[in-house]
Motif scaffolding. Structure first.
Motif, mmCIF file in Angstrom:
data_model
loop_
_atom_site.group_PDB
_atom_site.id
_atom_site.type_symbol
_atom_site.label_atom_id
_atom_site.label_comp_id
_atom_site.label_asym_id
_atom_site.label_seq_id
_atom_site.Cartn_x
_atom_site.Cartn_y
_atom_site.Cartn_z
ATOM 1 N N ASP A 22 -125.267 106.631 46.759
ATOM 2 C CA ASP A 22 -125.555 107.746 45.851
ATOM 3 C C ASP A 22 -125.154 109.092 46.461
ATOM 4 O OD1 ASP A 22 -127.471 107.821 47.807
ATOM 5 O OD2 ASP A 22 -129.135 108.254 46.462
ATOM 6 N N ALA A 23 -124.352 109.066 47.520
ATOM 7 C CA ALA A 23 -123.949 110.291 48.219
ATOM 8 C C ALA A 23 -122.522 110.696 47.847
ATOM 9 C CB ALA A 23 -124.040 110.085 49.726
ATOM 10 N N LEU A 24 -122.284 111.986 47.796
ATOM 11 C CA LEU A 24 -120.953 112.537 47.574
ATOM 12 C C LEU A 24 -120.144 112.400 48.858
ATOM 13 C CD1 LEU A 24 -118.980 114.264 45.811
ATOM 14 C CD2 LEU A 24 -120.057 116.270 46.849
ATOM 15 N N VAL A 25 -118.928 111.868 48.763
ATOM 16 C CA VAL A 25 -118.085 111.674 49.942
ATOM 17 C C VAL A 25 -117.320 112.960 50.247
ATOM 18 C CG1 VAL A 25 -116.145 110.398 50.920
ATOM 19 C CG2 VAL A 25 -117.850 109.211 49.547
ATOM 20 N N VAL A 26 -117.379 113.385 51.522
ATOM 21 C CA VAL A 26 -116.667 114.562 51.984
ATOM 22 C C VAL A 26 -115.836 114.151 53.200
ATOM 23 C CG1 VAL A 26 -116.866 116.938 52.810
ATOM 24 C CG2 VAL A 26 -118.566 116.042 51.206
ATOM 25 N N ALA A 27 -114.528 114.042 53.011
ATOM 26 C CA ALA A 27 -113.630 113.669 54.105
ATOM 27 C C ALA A 27 -113.087 114.954 54.727
ATOM 28 C CB ALA A 27 -112.479 112.823 53.585
ATOM 29 N N VAL A 28 -113.174 115.061 56.047
ATOM 30 C CA VAL A 28 -112.684 116.253 56.744
ATOM 31 C C VAL A 28 -111.766 115.839 57.891
ATOM 32 C CG1 VAL A 28 -114.644 117.722 56.133
ATOM 33 C CG2 VAL A 28 -114.747 116.358 58.207
ATOM 34 N N GLN A 29 -110.827 116.701 58.214
ATOM 35 C CA GLN A 29 -109.884 116.406 59.291
ATOM 36 C C GLN A 29 -110.521 116.546 60.666
ATOM 37 O OE1 GLN A 29 -106.855 119.251 58.037
ATOM 38 N NE2 GLN A 29 -105.507 117.523 57.582
ATOM 39 N N GLU A 30 -111.502 117.405 60.799
ATOM 40 C CA GLU A 30 -112.126 117.658 62.096
ATOM 41 C C GLU A 30 -112.869 116.421 62.596
ATOM 42 O OE1 GLU A 30 -112.021 119.599 59.561
ATOM 43 O OE2 GLU A 30 -111.234 121.498 60.276
ATOM 44 N N ARG A 31 -112.904 116.274 63.887
ATOM 45 C CA ARG A 31 -113.641 115.188 64.534
ATOM 46 C C ARG A 31 -115.114 115.571 64.660
ATOM 47 N NH1 ARG A 31 -111.065 110.580 64.414
ATOM 48 N NH2 ARG A 31 -108.865 110.850 64.808
ATOM 49 N N ALA A 32 -115.945 114.592 64.859
ATOM 50 C CA ALA A 32 -117.381 114.815 64.996
ATOM 51 C C ALA A 32 -117.714 115.238 66.425
ATOM 52 C CB ALA A 32 -118.144 113.561 64.608
ATOM 53 N N VAL A 33 -117.221 116.389 66.825
ATOM 54 C CA VAL A 33 -117.446 116.910 68.169
ATOM 55 C C VAL A 33 -118.006 118.323 68.051
ATOM 56 C CG1 VAL A 33 -116.351 117.541 70.352
ATOM 57 C CG2 VAL A 33 -115.540 115.551 69.091
ATOM 58 N N ASP A 34 -119.142 118.574 68.686
ATOM 59 C CA ASP A 34 -119.774 119.893 68.701
ATOM 60 C C ASP A 34 -119.998 120.477 67.316
ATOM 61 O OD1 ASP A 34 -119.858 119.864 71.490
ATOM 62 O OD2 ASP A 34 -117.871 120.768 71.659
ATOM 63 N N GLY A 35 -120.293 119.643 66.337
ATOM 64 C CA GLY A 35 -120.607 120.114 64.996
ATOM 65 C C GLY A 35 -119.419 120.553 64.161
ATOM 66 N N ALA A 36 -118.208 120.324 64.635
ATOM 67 C CA ALA A 36 -117.012 120.759 63.901
ATOM 68 C C ALA A 36 -116.905 120.059 62.547
ATOM 69 C CB ALA A 36 -115.760 120.502 64.723
ATOM 70 N N ALA A 37 -117.193 118.776 62.490
ATOM 71 C CA ALA A 37 -117.096 118.040 61.228
ATOM 72 C C ALA A 37 -118.171 118.509 60.242
ATOM 73 C CB ALA A 37 -117.215 116.540 61.471
ATOM 74 N N THR A 38 -119.355 118.796 60.731
ATOM 75 C CA THR A 38 -120.423 119.280 59.864
ATOM 76 C C THR A 38 -120.055 120.621 59.250
ATOM 77 O OG1 THR A 38 -122.121 118.103 61.103
ATOM 78 C CG2 THR A 38 -122.857 119.973 59.775
ATOM 79 N N THR A 39 -119.583 121.540 60.063
ATOM 80 C CA THR A 39 -119.180 122.857 59.567
ATOM 81 C C THR A 39 -118.062 122.721 58.541
ATOM 82 O OG1 THR A 39 -119.815 123.877 61.647
ATOM 83 C CG2 THR A 39 -118.313 125.126 60.244
ATOM 84 N N ALA A 40 -117.076 121.893 58.847
ATOM 85 C CA ALA A 40 -115.959 121.681 57.927
ATOM 86 C C ALA A 40 -116.437 121.051 56.618
ATOM 87 C CB ALA A 40 -114.902 120.809 58.581
ATOM 88 N N ALA A 41 -117.389 120.131 56.700
ATOM 89 C CA ALA A 41 -117.915 119.475 55.502
ATOM 90 C C ALA A 41 -118.644 120.468 54.603
ATOM 91 C CB ALA A 41 -118.847 118.334 55.889
ATOM 92 N N LEU A 42 -119.449 121.337 55.195
ATOM 93 C CA LEU A 42 -120.161 122.339 54.402
ATOM 94 C C LEU A 42 -119.178 123.300 53.744
ATOM 95 C CD1 LEU A 42 -123.188 123.126 56.749
ATOM 96 C CD2 LEU A 42 -123.076 121.542 54.828
ATOM 97 N N ASP A 43 -118.145 123.692 54.477
ATOM 98 C CA ASP A 43 -117.109 124.566 53.925
ATOM 99 C C ASP A 43 -116.369 123.877 52.778
ATOM 100 O OD1 ASP A 43 -117.868 126.367 55.867
ATOM 101 O OD2 ASP A 43 -116.067 126.117 57.100
ATOM 102 N N ALA A 44 -116.074 122.593 52.941
ATOM 103 C CA ALA A 44 -115.357 121.831 51.912
ATOM 104 C C ALA A 44 -116.196 121.679 50.648
ATOM 105 C CB ALA A 44 -114.952 120.463 52.453
ATOM 106 N N VAL A 45 -117.489 121.452 50.818
ATOM 107 C CA VAL A 45 -118.383 121.337 49.661
ATOM 108 C C VAL A 45 -118.411 122.659 48.896
ATOM 109 C CG1 VAL A 45 -120.808 121.081 48.959
ATOM 110 C CG2 VAL A 45 -119.801 119.475 50.585
#
Length: 87
Positions: A22-45
């Motif tokens: 039931d979750a929205l999929v957010v694909a990001v290029q950044e790797r999951a290192v030091d929160g980079a993927a999280t930041t990119a995911a929030l920006d993409a949303v």
């Protein structure tokens, strides 16, 4: 409104759409290192919903692929469209 997102770090391109459970999929290029993927995911949303970055707030899941975010209620119709898309 609270939305569950599923982050796919290390994707070939950034994309928002489709569902994982039931979750929205957010694909990001950044790797999951030091929160980079999280930041990119929030920006993409924010970009996908057409809202400002500061209007997307991370509530839970700082280090998890499954996260809960808060977005304005006005984004509900666009959110429904994104969840119907498949990437």
């Amino acid at each position: 409104m609270r939305v569950t997102i599923r982050v796919r770090p290390g994707a070939s391109r950034t994309a928002v759409g489709g569902t994982y459970g039931d979750a929205l999929v957010v694909a990001v290029q950044e790797r999951a290192v030091d929160g980079a993927a999280t930041t990119a995911a929030l920006d993409a949303v924010a970009a996908a919903l057409g809202i400002r970055k500061r209007e997307v707030t991370l509530l839970t899941g700082t280090t998890s692929r499954t996260k809960t975010v808060e977005v304005p209620d006005a984004a509900a119709s666009r959110l429904a469209e994104l969840m119907r898309e498949a990437h």
